[in-house]
Design an enzyme around this catalytic site. Structure first.
Site, PDB file in Angstrom:
ATOM      1  N   ASP A 181       0.815  -1.206   0.000  1.00 35.98           N
ATOM      2  CA  ASP A 181       0.000   0.000   0.000  1.00 35.98           C
ATOM      3  C   ASP A 181       0.857   1.268   0.000  1.00 35.98           C
ATOM      4  OD1 ASP A 181      -2.357   1.354   0.036  1.00 35.98           O
ATOM      5  OD2 ASP A 181      -3.096   0.477   1.892  1.00 35.98           O
ATOM      6  N   CYS A 197      -6.468   4.575  -3.304  1.00 39.93           N
ATOM      7  CA  CYS A 197      -6.700   3.152  -3.056  1.00 39.93           C
ATOM      8  C   CYS A 197      -7.790   2.457  -3.835  1.00 39.93           C
ATOM      9  CB  CYS A 197      -7.046   2.925  -1.609  1.00 39.93           C
ATOM     10  SG  CYS A 197      -5.834   3.514  -0.510  1.00 39.93           S
ATOM     11  N   HIS A 201      -9.924  -2.970  -1.652  1.00 41.31           N
ATOM     12  CA  HIS A 201     -10.120  -1.974  -0.613  1.00 41.31           C
ATOM     13  C   HIS A 201     -11.380  -2.380   0.152  1.00 41.31           C
ATOM     14  CE1 HIS A 201     -10.867   1.903   1.313  1.00 41.31           C
ATOM     15  NE2 HIS A 201      -9.572   2.062   1.199  1.00 41.31           N
ATOM     16  N   HIS A 220      -2.549  -0.041  -5.831  1.00 47.99           N
ATOM     17  CA  HIS A 220      -2.978   1.026  -6.603  1.00 47.99           C
ATOM     18  C   HIS A 220      -2.563   2.212  -5.938  1.00 47.99           C
ATOM     19  CE1 HIS A 220      -4.774   2.050  -3.229  1.00 47.99           C
ATOM     20  NE2 HIS A 220      -4.455   0.911  -2.935  1.00 47.99           N
TER      21      HIS A 220
END
Ligand SMILES: *[C@@H]1O[C@H](CO)[C@@H](O)[C@H](O)[C@H]1NC(C)=O
Ligand SMILES: *[C@@H]1O[C@H](CO)[C@@H](O)[C@H](O)[C@H]1NC(C)=O
Ligand SMILES: *[C@@H]1O[C@H](CO)[C@@H](O)[C@H](O)[C@H]1NC(C)=O
Ligand SMILES: *[C@@H]1O[C@H](CO)[C@@H](O)[C@H](O)[C@H]1NC(C)=O
Ligand SMILES: *[C@@H]1O[C@H](CO)[C@@H](O)[C@H](O)[C@H]1NC(C)=O
Ligand SMILES: *[C@@H]1O[C@H](CO)[C@@H](O)[C@H](O)[C@H]1NC(C)=O
Ligand SMILES: *[C@@H]1O[C@H](CO)[C@@H](O)[C@H](O)[C@H]1NC(C)=O
Ligand SMILES: *[C@@H]1O[C@H](CO)[C@@H](O)[C@H](O)[C@H]1NC(C)=O
Length: 554
Positions: A47, A86, A140, A337
């Site tokens: 992340d 995200c 997510h 992402h």
């Protein structure tokens, strides 16, 4: 033309081996559906990781375990996420569709309802006989994955979330006053914290248990492991700070908001400001800068979080070795992402923009027998390396690709590498098509015929383009500029990155019709890679009337 990376040690010897297995893999029919020969997949998603890794040339960072993975992998030097936040980014690359197709630019809808019943990477593997498993932050959480990480469609077993995740945003950070706070900077003493553990440690443990279980399974597996760090808050075992003495921490080379930056392009990093330690700095919104002492501390803790995460990757990969799965498992590594993360560049922090610092992500693939020779019985490809006594400078990089690629290409690439049928290209529009790809299969980059590059098989970086986009609720930075809800979106910044430049236009956008109006350009940005790699000198006005704007018109 991409220069070949230095050869991995032993590569010349292994060429025959690599070639041999490559033919079976690429030329043969799909080996999925319970075949013993199918390759497993371990997908590691980190992340908010920018290119702060040794294998991407960062000399300060201690990331020996990821560097070791890179030394056996094909590493993409120029990979870009499609939206630097995200949920939109994860849904985009896990479905293989761009945000304009998933219609997710915020956190508030589920694509199967809002856009189309699009297949995901794990769903596709599951339908092809794989056992698919999710550990940590893969989708997510929340509405964007129907509060279930897209279960049951994507996963064979219920996704795992570490129990200590719930403490991430609570008051568990000891401040100078001795009290506990919900801080941005949060080095912890493992003995003091609730449950005595951290989410990424729990995820590693769980992932290793699943690998142990899969060792004897007759089906191939697809295991996705999503690490939380270095996402904020920087909550990590405090000893990792020692790797980065404050006096050695430099500031961003361009800490000022560039004068030519259109206000619509600036992200005011509100989530950083809301942490107790940052709030106490009483910064002015939106452009007030963080005191340099505190900037150094943020950078130190970001880097320490990266090294901590690297140790988790190290334990996971070393378990893959110990279980003798390294000869049959593809390892793909990327930053979710949530691509990169600004650490003071352009006076900005966090993600939420179209700059390279936030869209440029790490991407590498280890493919047994293809990117590295098959390990012999008992040989360890991924022995754990302690960052505290490593000499990772000595690690030889593996093969590298300079072409620009997009995260949306992960779906077709993983399918192809595993020998599954690569989904067909999407028609436009493709809302009614459940299985297709908007990205490219990157398989051609894995065809090494010899140490001399076979240039005819390679892409030309001058021809490749990566697209990103970012929505804004207003022309000027305001409280919700970082993360506008769909209904509040008034502008969309569409951005293309080529090997030579980044070009962005901010156009008006109708969130009810999902329509961008390219005749209504509110601001533009143009940065040339060679003369302005940090993207501080906006040349858009100087080049008005040239050919470039047409490139972005759909
Ligand atoms: C969406 O796709 C899933 C998985 O293929 C399928 O089970 C489901 O029935 C589909 N839903 C609709 C509304 O078509
Ligand atoms: C695996 O099985 C499914 C359903 O039985 C089928 O649709 C798919 O094509 C098969 N895949 C391969 C690679 O054989
Ligand atoms: C989302 O989850 C709810 C509750 O589990 C379920 O009823 C619904 O069918 C799911 N939506 C889709 C599109 O599968
Ligand atoms: C900090 O910088 C000094 C001087 O360049 C160097 O000798 C030292 O090794 C650095 N410390 C670390 C932990 O990198
Ligand atoms: C570019 O031109 C616009 C419109 O004239 C102006 O508002 C903006 O400040 C200019 N930007 C730069 C970087 O000169
Ligand atoms: C915060 O800063 C503003 C001006 O920038 C000042 O008026 C105010 O007194 C400051 N508050 C605190 C608590 O320091
Ligand atoms: C991987 O290595 C193990 C142990 O050496 C061996 O039993 C297994 O057959 C190998 N698998 C493949 C696909 O080569
Ligand atoms: C697009 O913008 C132009 C210029 O502002 C305007 O004339 C036109 O009506 C807009 N089109 C739509 C569909 O809103």
């Amino acid at each position: 033309v991409s220069p070949p990376g230095p050869a991995p040690s032993g590569a010349r010897l292994a060429t025959g081996l690599v070639l041999g297995s490559f033919c079976t893999l690429l030329g043969s029919v799909a080996p999925g559906n319970n075949s013993k020969d199918a390759l497993n997949v371990l997908l590691i998603i980190v992340d908010d990781l920018r290119l702060s890794l040794g294998c991407y040339g960062d000399k300060l960072i201690r990331s020996p375990n990821i560097d070791q993975l890179a030394s056996h992998s094909l590493l993409f030097q120029n990979a870009f996420a499609q939206q630097a936040v995200c949920a939109p980014s994860r849904v985009s690359f896990l479905t293989g569709r761009r945000p304009d197709t998933t219609r997710l630019y915020d956190f508030n809808s589920y694509w199967r309802v809002q856009a189309g019943n699009f297949s995901t990477i794990p769903q596709y593997f599951k339908e092809n006989g794989y056992v698919t498993m999710s550990v940590g932050k893969v989708f997510h959480p929340g509405i964007s994955s129907n509060h279930s990480d897209d279960s049951p469609y994507s996963w064979s077993v219920l996704p795992y979330h570490p129990s200590s995740e719930k403490y991430e945003n609570t008051k568990t950070c000891k401040g100078p006053d001795g009290e506990l706070h919900a801080n941005l900077i949060c080095p912890v003493d493992m003995a003091d914290i609730p449950e005595g553990t951290l989410p990424d440690k729990q995820s590693t443990k769980k992932a290793i248990q699943l690998l142990e279980k899969m060792k004897t399974s007759s089906s191939p597996f697809f295991l996705a492991v999503g690490y939380h760090k270095p996402h904020i808050p920087f909550r990590y075992p405090k000893e990792f700070q020692k790797l980065y003495p404050l006096e050695n921490i430099t500031l961003a080379p361009d800490p000022q908001v560039p004068p030519g930056l259109p206000p619509v392009a600036y992200n005011p990093w509100m989530d950083i400001r809301q942490r107790e330690d940052v709030e106490a700095l009483n910064l002015s919104v939106p452009y007030g800068s963080i005191p340099v002492d505190f900037q150094r501390k943020i950078r130190q803790s970001y880097f320490a979080s990266v090294s901590y995460m690297d140790t988790q990757v190290g334990h996971l990969l070393s378990a893959l070795d110990d279980l003798q799965l390294a000869n049959s498992t593809i390892v793909a590594f990327t930053s979710d992402h949530e691509p990169g993360w600004a650490l003071g560049e352009h006076g900005e922090w966090a993600k939420y923009s179209n700059f390279d610092v936030t869209t440029h992500v790490p991407l590498m693939f280890y493919v047994p027998g293809r990117t590295a020779p098959l390990p012999e019985a008992g040989e360890k490809l991924f022995p754990y390396i302690d960052p505290f006594d490593s000499i990772s400078e000595l690690m030889e990089p593996g093969r590298q690709v300079q072409d620009l690629v997009e995260l949306v290409s992960l779906f077709p690439t993983l399918a192809g590498l595993a020998g599954l049928h690569v989904p067909p290209r999407c028609p436009s529009p493709s809302f009614h098509v459940e299985l297709c790809r908007e990205g490219h299969s990157l398989l051609n980059h894995f065809q090494f015929h010899d140490l001399e590059e076979d240039l005819t098989l390679r892409g030309n970086p001058r021809e490749s383009i990566a697209y990103s986009q970012y929505p804004r609720p207003a022309d000027y930075p305001q409280w919700n500029s970082d993360k506008p809800s769909l209904k509040d979106i008034k502008f969309m910044g569409y951005s293309i990155r080529t090997i030579d430049y980044r070009y962005t236009v901010w156009v008006s956008f109708n969130p009810h019709e999902f329509l961008a109006n390219f005749s209504d350009v509110h601001a533009g940005e143009l940065y040339f890679v060679d003369s302005d790699p940090l993207q501080d000198y906006n040349m858009y006005n100087e080049t008005q009337g040239g050919d470039l704007p047409q490139l972005l018109t759909p």
